[in-house]
Design a protein around this motif. Structure first.
Motif, PDB file in Angstrom:
ATOM      1  N   ARG A  42      15.805  86.063 125.863  1.00  0.00           N
ATOM      2  CA  ARG A  42      15.125  86.495 124.649  1.00  0.00           C
ATOM      3  C   ARG A  42      13.621  86.407 124.865  1.00  0.00           C
ATOM      4  NH1 ARG A  42      19.474  83.152 122.884  1.00  0.00           N
ATOM      5  NH2 ARG A  42      20.962  84.302 121.612  1.00  0.00           N
ATOM      6  N   GLN A  79      10.616  85.010 113.521  1.00  0.00           N
ATOM      7  CA  GLN A  79      10.871  86.061 114.511  1.00  0.00           C
ATOM      8  C   GLN A  79      12.034  85.727 115.434  1.00  0.00           C
ATOM      9  OE1 GLN A  79       8.091  86.167 118.036  1.00  0.00           O
ATOM     10  NE2 GLN A  79       7.047  84.561 116.851  1.00  0.00           N
ATOM     11  N   GLU A  84      15.691  84.804 116.852  1.00  0.00           N
ATOM     12  CA  GLU A  84      17.033  85.288 116.534  1.00  0.00           C
ATOM     13  C   GLU A  84      17.894  84.179 115.945  1.00  0.00           C
ATOM     14  OE1 GLU A  84      20.936  86.994 118.974  1.00  0.00           O
ATOM     15  OE2 GLU A  84      18.947  87.062 119.889  1.00  0.00           O
ATOM     16  N   GLU A  85      18.553  84.490 114.843  1.00  0.00           N
ATOM     17  CA  GLU A  85      19.496  83.556 114.235  1.00  0.00           C
ATOM     18  C   GLU A  85      20.877  83.775 114.856  1.00  0.00           C
ATOM     19  OE1 GLU A  85      19.116  81.191 112.018  1.00  0.00           O
ATOM     20  OE2 GLU A  85      16.970  81.469 111.636  1.00  0.00           O
TER      21      GLU A  85
END
Length: 363
Positions: free
Chosen positions: A206, A347, A349-350
């Motif tokens: 990521r 910002q 990612e969940e």
């Protein structure tokens, strides 16, 4: 202890690859399994004698008495396993809680073994009875692992596997919600090769835009040849406070020199730096702010040079550990188009939750 495979043994390792490998390119195929997020641990059991050793062959036995007791009951008399010790809180693995178990005080280890008991998941079998299986292909070792006599246990598990890359991809996408951090691929025809990167690991990749708030000098830095060691990174929380989220540290020597010159102008005017009061509480703390000590610091100088938080950079990371990057972030590029105040936790990612118990039951 008298086993066909005796400690010390360095575990077999994995090399990073992008994406799920094609089994057709690795005759006779690949076996896929979840990548557990814990301490790598080899188990040596001979009757009531049980020894646990780490990836670098150091003893772990004293830190996990509840795991030792469970292994003594669950496993056959003579065996050697490769696997992972982990701690689960609710439906997730919690690596930070696991780290607390490495403590010099026996009383604290006993307390934590009761409050947050660890578990063991086996994913390879190196020996059973008088048979040394290290030279056998993984397909044979896996079959022997899944068919060896075991007493059911809530602490000792065998990992699940699949030979279907589509299933492996679904695990990669969903199991992170239970705290696992990727997928491992093992050649079915490969022998057990200690300290060799015979396996493949597929981990999440990521990016995030973060604020540069300071730097530390390299351990080899001298007054004559100053070298930058690591960049200290931050993100703004919902209250507008700049929180320390991790570091970026992989640079060539030439880049370490050039970065010091490039960042020099940002060293001026830092009287109101958001981390300026760290020296007043430079002790172990849960947020691991720059300059603070922890049980892992071992007295190292953790002082840092504050920089005006005006520059933004894009970094690569794999996953979070609480509110921080779990591992060192990779510098990607400067982001002069970003306002530092716009760089927040929102910002990131969940990751959707996933039932850890379901993963263990399927194993």
């Amino acid at each position: 202890m008298d086993l066909p495979v005796m400690p010390p043994v360095q575990p077999m390792l994995a090399k990073s690859v992008k994406g799920i490998p094609d089994p057709a390119k690795h005759a006779p195929g690949l076996s896929f399994e979840p990548k557990w997020d814990g301490f790598r641990c080899l188990v040596f059991k001979d009757g009531d004698e049980v020894e646990l050793t780490s990836r670098n062959t150091k003893p772990l036995t004293r830190y996990f008495p509840e795991v030792v007791a469970a292994l003594r009951t669950a496993l056959p008399d003579k065996c050697v396993l490769d696997g992972e010790i982990f701690v689960a809180v609710g439906d997730r693995l919690e690596f930070e809680v696991l780290q607390e178990r490495i403590h010099p005080a026996a009383s604290r280890i006993t307390m934590l073994s009761e409050q947050t008991p660890a578990q063991y998941v086996a994913f390879d079998l190196l020996a059973i009875g008088d048979a040394n299986l290290m030279g056998e292909p993984f397909s044979v070792r896996r079959e022997r692992l899944t068919t060896m006599p075991m007493t059911p246990s809530e602490i000792v598990h065998v990992t699940r596997t699949t030979t279907d890359p589509v299933v492996a991809q679904s695990w990669f996408e969903t199991f992170e919600g239970a705290g696992l951090d990727g997928v491992i691929a093992k050649p079915l025809g490969a022998a057990y090769t200690p300290n060799q990167r015979t396996m493949f690991k597929i981990k999440h990749e990521r990016t995030a835009d973060v604020v540069l708030a300071g730097y530390r000098l390299h351990k080899n830095s001298t007054p004559a040849t100053p070298l930058l060691g690591s960049l200290l990174l931050g993100l703004y929380d919902a209250d507008g406070q700049l929180q320390h989220i991790g570091v970026s540290a992989s640079f060539t020597q030439a880049r370490r020199v050039s970065l010091l010159h490039e960042l020099k102008p940002l060293e001026d005017g830092c009287e109101n730096h958001p981390w300026g009061d760290w020296a007043a509480w430079a002790i172990a703390n849960p947020d691991r702010m720059p300059g603070t000590q922890s049980r892992w610091s071992q007295g190292k100088d953790l002082s840092f040079v504050p920089l005006r938080p005006e520059r933004v950079l894009e970094v690569g990371y794999d996953h979070m550990e609480g509110r921080r990057f779990r591992h060192t972030a990779q510098f990607k590029r400067w982001r002069p188009d970003r306002d530092p105040r716009s760089c927040g936790y929102d910002q990131l990612e969940e990751v959707a939750g996933y039932d850890l118990a379901e993963i263990l039951r399927a194993g």
